[in-house]
Design an enzyme around this catalytic site. Sequence first.
Site, PDB file in Angstrom:
ATOM      1  N   SER A   1       0.809  -1.221   0.000  1.00 58.06           N
ATOM      2  CA  SER A   1       0.000   0.000   0.000  1.00 58.06           C
ATOM      3  C   SER A   1       0.844   1.273   0.000  1.00 58.06           C
ATOM      4  CB  SER A   1      -0.955  -0.039   1.192  1.00 58.06           C
ATOM      5  OG  SER A   1      -1.826   1.040   1.149  1.00 58.06           O
ATOM      6  N   HIS A   2       0.718   2.050   1.047  1.00 56.48           N
ATOM      7  CA  HIS A   2       1.365   3.358   1.123  1.00 56.48           C
ATOM      8  C   HIS A   2       2.784   3.281   1.671  1.00 56.48           C
ATOM      9  CE1 HIS A   2      -0.762   2.139   4.664  1.00 56.48           C
ATOM     10  NE2 HIS A   2       0.062   2.871   5.387  1.00 56.48           N
TER      11      HIS A   2
ATOM     12  N   LYS B   1      -1.702  -9.957  -0.060  1.00 55.54           N
ATOM     13  CA  LYS B   1      -3.009 -10.016   0.600  1.00 55.54           C
ATOM     14  C   LYS B   1      -3.937 -10.892  -0.224  1.00 55.54           C
ATOM     15  CE  LYS B   1      -5.821  -6.402   0.258  1.00 55.54           C
ATOM     16  NZ  LYS B   1      -6.508  -5.125   0.491  1.00 55.54           N
TER      17      LYS B   1
ATOM     18  N   ASP C   1      -2.438   6.398  -3.493  1.00 58.30           N
ATOM     19  CA  ASP C   1      -1.277   5.776  -2.853  1.00 58.30           C
ATOM     20  C   ASP C   1      -0.672   4.664  -3.709  1.00 58.30           C
ATOM     21  OD1 ASP C   1      -3.327   3.932  -2.549  1.00 58.30           O
ATOM     22  OD2 ASP C   1      -2.500   3.144  -0.686  1.00 58.30           O
TER      23      ASP C   1
ATOM     24  N   ASP D   1      -0.993   1.434  -4.067  1.00 58.59           N
ATOM     25  CA  ASP D   1      -1.839   0.455  -4.741  1.00 58.59           C
ATOM     26  C   ASP D   1      -3.186   1.020  -5.190  1.00 58.59           C
ATOM     27  OD1 ASP D   1      -2.532   0.715  -2.052  1.00 58.59           O
ATOM     28  OD2 ASP D   1      -3.482  -1.257  -2.008  1.00 58.59           O
TER      29      ASP D   1
ATOM     30  N   ASP E   1      -5.752   2.497  -3.613  1.00 56.58           N
ATOM     31  CA  ASP E   1      -7.018   2.447  -2.880  1.00 56.58           C
ATOM     32  C   ASP E   1      -7.251   3.684  -2.003  1.00 56.58           C
ATOM     33  OD1 ASP E   1      -5.106   1.779  -1.026  1.00 56.58           O
ATOM     34  OD2 ASP E   1      -6.069  -0.075  -0.349  1.00 56.58           O
ATOM     35  N   ARG E   2      -6.214   4.494  -1.809  1.00 55.37           N
ATOM     36  CA  ARG E   2      -6.415   5.699  -0.986  1.00 55.37           C
ATOM     37  C   ARG E   2      -6.622   6.930  -1.857  1.00 55.37           C
ATOM     38  NH1 ARG E   2      -2.728   5.577   4.433  1.00 55.37           N
ATOM     39  NH2 ARG E   2      -3.315   3.473   5.022  1.00 55.37           N
TER      40      ARG E   2
ATOM     41  N   GLU F   1     -10.697   7.287   8.124  1.00 54.54           N
ATOM     42  CA  GLU F   1      -9.961   8.547   8.224  1.00 54.54           C
ATOM     43  C   GLU F   1      -8.624   8.477   7.490  1.00 54.54           C
ATOM     44  OE1 GLU F   1      -6.890   8.460   9.947  1.00 54.54           O
ATOM     45  OE2 GLU F   1      -7.346   6.329  10.257  1.00 54.54           O
TER      46      GLU F   1
ATOM     47  N   LYS G   1     -11.378  -0.176  -0.699  1.00 53.52           N
ATOM     48  CA  LYS G   1     -11.453   1.259  -0.875  1.00 53.52           C
ATOM     49  C   LYS G   1     -10.901   1.583  -2.245  1.00 53.52           C
ATOM     50  CE  LYS G   1      -7.424   1.998   2.080  1.00 53.52           C
ATOM     51  NZ  LYS G   1      -7.322   1.111   3.231  1.00 53.52           N
TER      52      LYS G   1
ATOM     53  N   ARG H   1      -0.894   5.507  16.944  1.00 51.90           N
ATOM     54  CA  ARG H   1      -1.729   6.521  16.292  1.00 51.90           C
ATOM     55  C   ARG H   1      -2.634   7.157  17.340  1.00 51.90           C
ATOM     56  NH1 ARG H   1      -0.320   5.271  11.270  1.00 51.90           N
ATOM     57  NH2 ARG H   1      -0.646   3.199  10.341  1.00 51.90           N
TER      58      ARG H   1
HETATM   59  C1  G1P Z   1      -3.816   1.674   8.150  1.00 53.68           C
HETATM   60  C2  G1P Z   1      -5.019   2.556   8.329  1.00 53.68           C
HETATM   61  C3  G1P Z   1      -6.285   1.767   8.095  1.00 53.68           C
HETATM   62  C4  G1P Z   1      -6.232   1.123   6.711  1.00 53.68           C
HETATM   63  C5  G1P Z   1      -4.972   0.318   6.565  1.00 53.68           C
HETATM   64  C6  G1P Z   1      -4.804  -0.217   5.149  1.00 53.68           C
HETATM   65  O1  G1P Z   1      -3.849   0.617   9.085  1.00 53.68           O
HETATM   66  O2  G1P Z   1      -5.027   3.146   9.605  1.00 53.68           O
HETATM   67  O3  G1P Z   1      -7.394   2.606   8.215  1.00 53.68           O
HETATM   68  O4  G1P Z   1      -7.348   0.300   6.513  1.00 53.68           O
HETATM   69  O5  G1P Z   1      -3.833   1.128   6.855  1.00 53.68           O
HETATM   70  O6  G1P Z   1      -4.702   0.807   4.204  1.00 53.68           O
HETATM   71  P1  G1P Z   1      -3.035   0.647  10.481  1.00 53.68           P
HETATM   72  O7  G1P Z   1      -1.581   0.856  10.113  1.00 53.68           O
HETATM   73  O8  G1P Z   1      -3.550   1.831  11.238  1.00 53.68           O
HETATM   74  O9  G1P Z   1      -3.349  -0.652  11.138  1.00 53.68           O
HETATM   75 ZN    ZN Z   2      -3.325   1.338  -0.228  1.00 52.61          ZN
END
Ligand code: G1P
Ligand code: ZN
Length: 544
Positions: free
Chosen positions: A113-114, A126, A278, A280, A282-283, A365, A377, A497
Amino acid sequence: MNIKTITSTPYNDQKPGTSGLRKKVAIFKKPHYLANFVQSVFDSLDNCHGKSLVLGGDGRYYNRDALQIIIKIAIANGFKELIIGQGGLLSTPAVSHLIRLNKAYGGLVLSASHNPGGETEDFGIKYNIDNGGPAPEKLTDAIFNRSLEITNYKLAEIETIDLDTQAQFKIEDVNIRIVDSVTDYAQLMTNLFDFELIKHAINSGTITLCFDAMHAITGPYAKRIFEQMLGASEGSVINGIPLEDFGGGHPDPNLVHAKELATLMFNDGAPVFAAASDGDGDRNMILGDNIFVTPSDSLAIMAANAQHIPAYADGISGVARSMPTSQAVDRVAKAYNLPCFETPTGWKFFGNLLDSDKITLCGEESFGSSSNHVREKDGLWAVLFWLNLIAKRKQSVMEIVHEHWKEFGRDIYSRHDYEAVDSEIANKIFDHLRELLPTLSDKIFGDYVVSYADEFSYKDPVDQSISEQQGIRIGFENGSRIVFRLSGTGTVGATLRIYLEKFSKDSNAHQQEPQQALADLIDLAEQFCEIKQRTGRTEATVIT
Ligand code: G1P
Ligand code: ZN
């Protein structure tokens, strides 16, 4: 075709987190590490024989090599069809859509992801189930348990597959389809939104836009959709070429990591609209001329304006948000008499609600929102929603947001992340918070009277499964909240967080800068969790 059985020994760290298994590339490259996990996934499924599987990733370092390994294991386990994105590329929402479109058994998304990419950075994998969404906890637990006892995996002895050419061919009786990564997804978007209206607004100059793909997966999607299909001028998509290391950046669309875009939007000559996605895809981050829309507000505004969008014009069944997401959408739900659900963090918790049509829209969020069109997402979906809305309401982003706050009030919101905290210290902080909770009821801290203090647990209204320890919440009588959670996606130490939220009905307060407006809550959060005191840090690593 020869199928080999390779002997291996289990690893004890393959527990999927908030969103799949994420580790440093070096860990994924340990002998049999990836193969063990993939075999554990297939072993945990009912029966892979004769089924169809979708494969693709965000193009980060190791994407291609990992795919070749997965293809061999999938074939050896009896899958009869593999649908693979060209170049090994598929955004997460595109995987979700392809699973649904092709009625596939499931899919594997290769992404962290990010998180940054590259040889010394992160990789991830995943499994998504047949509804197109992330595997539920029951399945991820089964995968983890299997990974602890696995002793071998199966591998088909086949040649390396050419991923770069769109094609359909067979390896013995296994059907391999290398599909264009964008076409089906783009088609889905045209079914949901009024492309003609958006196109007209762009052609006439009412909407000017900049989309930052952050050298990640959405580059080709955004170029096709915004520039080619909707007629935005060439160059409207910046950083549009996916790179294995995302150009050295952190592919996380927020004001810190998408700085180029933020600078553009808070200076003279800004376009009407800007957005970023981001690693992948989805954000999403939504910006207007001189305004940043918090993801929590974005969800609330979408819910309040769904009637303007063709796909949702007949009404929405309900909404959901993850627990730390601000309560802005709850206010919309209340006003529109819509069911509203509060789920734990992570997209997998929306799956049952969407499948049973209890909700149509949902969001987090953490720059994520989507609808029932997929089970992930979806960054570009959110961007198109906003473009459609601006074109339809013929208002700027700022006007839309300010009108929303005027009608519903504003949930001033921020998240403070402390990254790479020593895990032992992080655990102690949570022990301390848990001890504190029972002592807090009715306590008064300045303007804040505690109305509840608990650890969030969730009972899924559809399958009744229970998920415990999903974050600590301290709510106050004036509607403000402080939430503490440990990240389930980080790969170094622990990430704490802190989510801060303050409700204000007074439109004079709506111009306030969030960090100033939240200053007293920020102090209170420190008083509760003592992160600065316990780590010696003076400030959060990232504030969004
Ligand atoms: C984080 C975000 C969560 C999101 C996830 C995947 O997870 O807070 O909302 O679904 O990335 O993109 P966390 O690192 O807080 O567990
Ligand atoms: Zn992502």
